[in-house]
Design a protein around this motif. Sequence first.
Motif, PDB file in Angstrom:
ATOM      1  N   ALA A   1      -2.636   7.062   1.121  1.00 24.62           N
ATOM      2  CA  ALA A   1      -2.287   5.644   0.973  1.00 24.62           C
ATOM      3  C   ALA A   1      -0.864   5.391   1.440  1.00 24.62           C
ATOM      4  CB  ALA A   1      -2.465   5.195  -0.472  1.00 24.62           C
TER       5      ALA A   1
ATOM      6  N   GLY B   1      -0.234   2.923   4.471  1.00 25.09           N
ATOM      7  CA  GLY B   1       0.623   1.765   4.225  1.00 25.09           C
ATOM      8  C   GLY B   1       1.821   1.735   5.155  1.00 25.09           C
TER       9      GLY B   1
ATOM     10  N   GLU C   1       0.821  -1.198   0.000  1.00 27.84           N
ATOM     11  CA  GLU C   1       0.000   0.000   0.000  1.00 27.84           C
ATOM     12  C   GLU C   1       0.865   1.262   0.000  1.00 27.84           C
ATOM     13  OE1 GLU C   1      -3.869   1.869   2.305  1.00 27.84           O
ATOM     14  OE2 GLU C   1      -2.794   0.198   3.208  1.00 27.84           O
TER      15      GLU C   1
ATOM     16  N   TYR D   1       2.217   1.726  -3.474  1.00 35.24           N
ATOM     17  CA  TYR D   1       1.140   2.199  -4.345  1.00 35.24           C
ATOM     18  C   TYR D   1       0.946   3.703  -4.155  1.00 35.24           C
ATOM     19  CZ  TYR D   1      -3.504   3.274  -6.032  1.00 35.24           C
ATOM     20  OH  TYR D   1      -4.557   3.868  -6.679  1.00 35.24           O
TER      21      TYR D   1
END
Length: 66
Positions: free
Chosen positions: A32, A36, A20, A23
């Motif tokens: 995010a 993450g 995550e 990403y």
Amino acid sequence: MSGAWDRAKAKVEELAGRAEELYGQSHGDAAATLDGEAHRLEGEAAEEAAAAERRRTDDDGLAGAR
């Protein structure tokens, strides 16, 4: 047996958090990325706690000598 299960769950949490985080970094998504990173750090902390629990011993080695 539960120690192995706890370590496996912690590793999954760490790897999911890392995915995550990557990403978020690659897509410019700060939320995010931070989420993450938080999951990754939680997983790492849980792994360390499981390892410490595995190393800890309550046996003073004198049980048979009493």
